[in-house]
Design a protein around this motif. Structure first.
Motif, PDB file in Angstrom:
ATOM      1  N   TYR B  25       0.841  -1.186   0.000  1.00 43.66           N
ATOM      2  CA  TYR B  25       0.000   0.000   0.000  1.00 43.66           C
ATOM      3  C   TYR B  25       0.881   1.242   0.000  1.00 43.66           C
ATOM      4  CZ  TYR B  25       0.691  -0.593   5.067  1.00 43.66           C
ATOM      5  OH  TYR B  25       1.229  -0.795   6.315  1.00 43.66           O
ATOM      6  N   SER B  26       0.290   2.345  -0.472  1.00 48.41           N
ATOM      7  CA  SER B  26       1.130   3.474  -0.873  1.00 48.41           C
ATOM      8  C   SER B  26       1.356   4.540   0.193  1.00 48.41           C
ATOM      9  CB  SER B  26       0.525   4.144  -2.113  1.00 48.41           C
ATOM     10  OG  SER B  26      -0.787   4.572  -1.845  1.00 48.41           O
ATOM     11  N   THR B  27       0.476   4.649   1.192  1.00 45.36           N
ATOM     12  CA  THR B  27       0.696   5.674   2.222  1.00 45.36           C
ATOM     13  C   THR B  27       0.482   5.083   3.610  1.00 45.36           C
ATOM     14  OG1 THR B  27      -1.592   6.461   2.114  1.00 45.36           O
ATOM     15  CG2 THR B  27      -0.014   7.550   0.690  1.00 45.36           C
ATOM     16  N   THR B  28       0.796   5.850   4.592  1.00 48.08           N
ATOM     17  CA  THR B  28       0.750   5.357   5.973  1.00 48.08           C
ATOM     18  C   THR B  28      -0.654   4.943   6.371  1.00 48.08           C
ATOM     19  OG1 THR B  28       2.561   6.832   6.547  1.00 48.08           O
ATOM     20  CG2 THR B  28       1.254   5.951   8.356  1.00 48.08           C
ATOM     21  N   SER B  29      -0.729   3.785   6.997  1.00 49.54           N
ATOM     22  CA  SER B  29      -1.986   3.317   7.554  1.00 49.54           C
ATOM     23  C   SER B  29      -1.661   2.416   8.730  1.00 49.54           C
ATOM     24  CB  SER B  29      -2.801   2.558   6.509  1.00 49.54           C
ATOM     25  OG  SER B  29      -3.977   2.045   7.095  1.00 49.54           O
ATOM     26  N   ASP B  30      -2.542   2.368   9.700  1.00 53.15           N
ATOM     27  CA  ASP B  30      -2.235   1.572  10.888  1.00 53.15           C
ATOM     28  C   ASP B  30      -3.079   0.320  11.013  1.00 53.15           C
ATOM     29  OD1 ASP B  30      -3.965   3.767  13.281  1.00 53.15           O
ATOM     30  OD2 ASP B  30      -4.617   2.764  11.443  1.00 53.15           O
ATOM     31  N   ARG B  31      -3.884   0.035   9.997  1.00 50.65           N
ATOM     32  CA  ARG B  31      -4.702  -1.173  10.055  1.00 50.65           C
ATOM     33  C   ARG B  31      -4.804  -1.799   8.689  1.00 50.65           C
ATOM     34  NH1 ARG B  31      -9.003  -1.431  14.548  1.00 50.65           N
ATOM     35  NH2 ARG B  31      -7.990  -0.155  16.125  1.00 50.65           N
ATOM     36  N   LEU B  32      -4.691  -3.124   8.690  1.00 52.40           N
ATOM     37  CA  LEU B  32      -4.812  -3.856   7.444  1.00 52.40           C
ATOM     38  C   LEU B  32      -5.654  -5.093   7.701  1.00 52.40           C
ATOM     39  CD1 LEU B  32      -2.296  -4.263   4.654  1.00 52.40           C
ATOM     40  CD2 LEU B  32      -3.419  -6.331   5.504  1.00 52.40           C
ATOM     41  N   TYR B  33      -6.483  -5.409   6.711  1.00 53.11           N
ATOM     42  CA  TYR B  33      -7.443  -6.494   6.851  1.00 53.11           C
ATOM     43  C   TYR B  33      -7.264  -7.488   5.705  1.00 53.11           C
ATOM     44  CZ  TYR B  33      -9.669  -2.759   9.578  1.00 53.11           C
ATOM     45  OH  TYR B  33      -9.916  -1.743  10.463  1.00 53.11           O
ATOM     46  N   TRP B  34      -7.469  -8.750   6.022  1.00 51.98           N
ATOM     47  CA  TRP B  34      -7.522  -9.795   4.992  1.00 51.98           C
ATOM     48  C   TRP B  34      -8.909 -10.425   5.035  1.00 51.98           C
ATOM     49  CZ3 TRP B  34      -4.172 -10.774   1.169  1.00 51.98           C
ATOM     50  CH2 TRP B  34      -2.866 -10.299   1.287  1.00 51.98           C
ATOM     51  N   TYR B  35      -9.471 -10.593   3.825  1.00 50.37           N
ATOM     52  CA  TYR B  35     -10.780 -11.206   3.683  1.00 50.37           C
ATOM     53  C   TYR B  35     -10.682 -12.363   2.701  1.00 50.37           C
ATOM     54  CZ  TYR B  35     -13.216  -7.289   5.947  1.00 50.37           C
ATOM     55  OH  TYR B  35     -13.669  -6.351   6.846  1.00 50.37           O
ATOM     56  N   ARG B  36     -11.623 -13.269   2.856  1.00 51.21           N
ATOM     57  CA  ARG B  36     -11.737 -14.395   1.920  1.00 51.21           C
ATOM     58  C   ARG B  36     -13.117 -14.339   1.274  1.00 51.21           C
ATOM     59  NH1 ARG B  36     -10.909 -20.884   2.831  1.00 51.21           N
ATOM     60  NH2 ARG B  36     -12.411 -21.538   1.251  1.00 51.21           N
ATOM     61  N   GLN B  37     -13.166 -14.660  -0.019  1.00 49.13           N
ATOM     62  CA  GLN B  37     -14.445 -14.756  -0.717  1.00 49.13           C
ATOM     63  C   GLN B  37     -14.476 -16.052  -1.518  1.00 49.13           C
ATOM     64  OE1 GLN B  37     -15.412 -11.851  -3.825  1.00 49.13           O
ATOM     65  NE2 GLN B  37     -17.569 -11.937  -3.247  1.00 49.13           N
ATOM     66  N   ASP B  38     -15.428 -16.923  -1.201  1.00 50.91           N
ATOM     67  CA  ASP B  38     -15.656 -18.129  -1.982  1.00 50.91           C
ATOM     68  C   ASP B  38     -16.535 -17.776  -3.173  1.00 50.91           C
ATOM     69  OD1 ASP B  38     -15.764 -19.810   1.116  1.00 50.91           O
ATOM     70  OD2 ASP B  38     -14.213 -20.018  -0.400  1.00 50.91           O
ATOM     71  N   PRO B  39     -16.436 -18.552  -4.254  1.00 51.91           N
ATOM     72  CA  PRO B  39     -17.229 -18.240  -5.453  1.00 51.91           C
ATOM     73  C   PRO B  39     -18.716 -18.122  -5.153  1.00 51.91           C
ATOM     74  CG  PRO B  39     -15.604 -19.932  -5.944  1.00 51.91           C
ATOM     75  CD  PRO B  39     -15.554 -19.717  -4.456  1.00 51.91           C
ATOM     76  N   GLY B  40     -19.308 -17.021  -5.576  1.00 48.12           N
ATOM     77  CA  GLY B  40     -20.736 -16.813  -5.383  1.00 48.12           C
ATOM     78  C   GLY B  40     -21.140 -16.473  -3.963  1.00 48.12           C
ATOM     79  N   LYS B  41     -20.171 -16.253  -3.114  1.00 47.66           N
ATOM     80  CA  LYS B  41     -20.463 -15.986  -1.704  1.00 47.66           C
ATOM     81  C   LYS B  41     -20.033 -14.577  -1.311  1.00 47.66           C
ATOM     82  CE  LYS B  41     -21.773 -20.256  -0.930  1.00 47.66           C
ATOM     83  NZ  LYS B  41     -23.177 -20.596  -0.592  1.00 47.66           N
ATOM     84  N   SER B  42     -20.265 -14.275  -0.047  1.00 45.73           N
ATOM     85  CA  SER B  42     -19.913 -12.967   0.480  1.00 45.73           C
ATOM     86  C   SER B  42     -18.448 -12.945   0.936  1.00 45.73           C
ATOM     87  CB  SER B  42     -20.838 -12.640   1.644  1.00 45.73           C
ATOM     88  OG  SER B  42     -20.611 -11.342   2.118  1.00 45.73           O
ATOM     89  N   LEU B  43     -18.036 -11.820   1.483  1.00 49.25           N
ATOM     90  CA  LEU B  43     -16.676 -11.689   1.996  1.00 49.25           C
ATOM     91  C   LEU B  43     -16.661 -11.984   3.490  1.00 49.25           C
ATOM     92  CD1 LEU B  43     -16.868  -9.548  -0.532  1.00 49.25           C
ATOM     93  CD2 LEU B  43     -14.624  -8.895   0.333  1.00 49.25           C
ATOM     94  N   GLU B  44     -15.645 -12.733   3.879  1.00 52.06           N
ATOM     95  CA  GLU B  44     -15.508 -13.140   5.273  1.00 52.06           C
ATOM     96  C   GLU B  44     -14.184 -12.618   5.809  1.00 52.06           C
ATOM     97  OE1 GLU B  44     -15.170 -17.338   5.538  1.00 52.06           O
ATOM     98  OE2 GLU B  44     -14.683 -17.352   7.664  1.00 52.06           O
ATOM     99  N   SER B  45     -14.230 -11.987   6.954  1.00 50.11           N
ATOM    100  CA  SER B  45     -13.010 -11.457   7.552  1.00 50.11           C
ATOM    101  C   SER B  45     -12.114 -12.593   8.047  1.00 50.11           C
ATOM    102  CB  SER B  45     -13.371 -10.540   8.718  1.00 50.11           C
ATOM    103  OG  SER B  45     -12.207 -10.073   9.361  1.00 50.11           O
ATOM    104  N   LEU B  46     -10.828 -12.514   7.690  1.00 51.24           N
ATOM    105  CA  LEU B  46      -9.859 -13.513   8.147  1.00 51.24           C
ATOM    106  C   LEU B  46      -8.978 -12.959   9.270  1.00 51.24           C
ATOM    107  CD1 LEU B  46      -8.554 -14.957   4.754  1.00 51.24           C
ATOM    108  CD2 LEU B  46     -10.061 -16.088   6.403  1.00 51.24           C
ATOM    109  N   PHE B  47      -8.337 -11.822   8.976  1.00 47.90           N
ATOM    110  CA  PHE B  47      -7.380 -11.260   9.921  1.00 47.90           C
ATOM    111  C   PHE B  47      -7.510  -9.747   9.970  1.00 47.90           C
ATOM    112  CE2 PHE B  47      -5.253 -15.179  10.518  1.00 47.90           C
ATOM    113  CZ  PHE B  47      -5.040 -15.780   9.293  1.00 47.90           C
ATOM    114  N   VAL B  48      -7.267  -9.208  11.169  1.00 45.63           N
ATOM    115  CA  VAL B  48      -7.126  -7.771  11.345  1.00 45.63           C
ATOM    116  C   VAL B  48      -5.736  -7.543  11.930  1.00 45.63           C
ATOM    117  CG1 VAL B  48      -8.015  -5.681  12.436  1.00 45.63           C
ATOM    118  CG2 VAL B  48      -9.587  -7.521  11.794  1.00 45.63           C
ATOM    119  N   LEU B  49      -4.909  -6.790  11.236  1.00 52.53           N
ATOM    120  CA  LEU B  49      -3.530  -6.534  11.669  1.00 52.53           C
ATOM    121  C   LEU B  49      -3.433  -5.074  12.082  1.00 52.53           C
ATOM    122  CD1 LEU B  49      -1.830  -8.445   8.742  1.00 52.53           C
ATOM    123  CD2 LEU B  49      -2.154  -9.256  11.085  1.00 52.53           C
ATOM    124  N   LEU B  50      -3.046  -4.856  13.336  1.00 54.69           N
ATOM    125  CA  LEU B  50      -3.177  -3.524  13.919  1.00 54.69           C
ATOM    126  C   LEU B  50      -1.872  -2.774  14.112  1.00 54.69           C
ATOM    127  CD1 LEU B  50      -5.834  -4.339  16.657  1.00 54.69           C
ATOM    128  CD2 LEU B  50      -6.195  -3.463  14.337  1.00 54.69           C
TER     129      LEU B  50
END
Lengths: 111, 111
Positions: B25-50
């Motif tokens: 990512y290009s500028t300062t940020s203090d939080r990053l998130y990873w999500y997973r999406q299965d085909p035809g499904k919604s997004l599910e939170s995996l990790f929150v990195l603080l």
């Protein structure tokens, strides 16, 4: 008890029609979002409401109008639907500085 | 303007192998998130990195964050078919209610 729900799940309609998508959350979050996900899976923020106040209004055609009657609901109304509006629309909720929780999505197909 | 780049955008791998998905990512940020999406499904939170140096693990997935390098990695260990999905990273935009999303990495794990 579903945390974030959307209706309808599928929406097939013809060009020029007007349609609405509804979103409800029972997580008690202050902020709700509408995202558009295109066929390439790219996720684009459209609108965000915080405590019923519009705080994010990205470059979206004015045919799209969000409404938040209360903190738990965020609806999306689309006028004069076009072929390019076909996509999956996701509602999401979250508190500031927290992860977002997504609804199941509404697959809109414009013919 | 905050930009988030994921690579690779597509990854096909065999079961049992290890691999890493990168999120810059290009500028300062203090939080990053990873999500997973299965085909035809919604997004599910995996990790929150603080914070810088944060590492989180869940099963065969491990996520880390280096805020100085503006880089997060999602490492897959001994991949299994069930991990096939699209993985998104998202970065918190400072002073805003918005997350900036990567384009997603489509991961296919072949038996």
């Amino acid at each position: 008890d579903t945390a974030v729900s959307q209706t309808p799940k599928y929406l097939v309609t013809q060009m020029g029609n007007d349609k609405s998508i509804k979103c409800e959350q029972n997580l008690g979050h202050d902020t709700m979002y509408w995202y558009k996900q295109d066929s390439k899976k790219f996720l684009k923020i459209m609108f965000s409401y915080n405590n019923k106040e519009l705080i994010i209004n990205e470059t979206v055609p004015n045919r799209f109008s969000p409404k938040s009657p209360d903190k738990a609901h965020l609806n999306l109304h689309i006028n004069s639907l076009e072929l390019g509006d076909s996509a999956v629309y996701f509602c999401a909720t979250g508190d500031r500085k927290d992860e977002q929780y997504f609804g199941p999505g509404t697959r809109l197909t414009v013919t | 303007e905050l930009k988030v780049e994921q690579n690779p955008l597509f990854l096909s791998m065999q079961e049992g192998k290890n691999y890493t998905i990168y999120c810059n990512y290009s500028t300062t940020s203090d939080r990053l998130y990873w999500y997973r999406q299965d085909p035809g499904k919604s997004l599910e939170s995996l990790f929150v990195l603080l914070s810088n140096g944060a590492v989180k693990q869940e099963g065969r997935l491990m996520a880390s964050l280096d805020t100085k390098a503006r880089l997060s990695t999602l490492h897959i260990t001994a991949a299994v078919h069930d991990l096939s999905a699209t993985y998104f990273c998202a970065v918190d935009m400072p002073g805003n209610y918005q997350l900036i999303w990567g384009a997603g990495t489509k991961l296919i794990i072949k038996p």
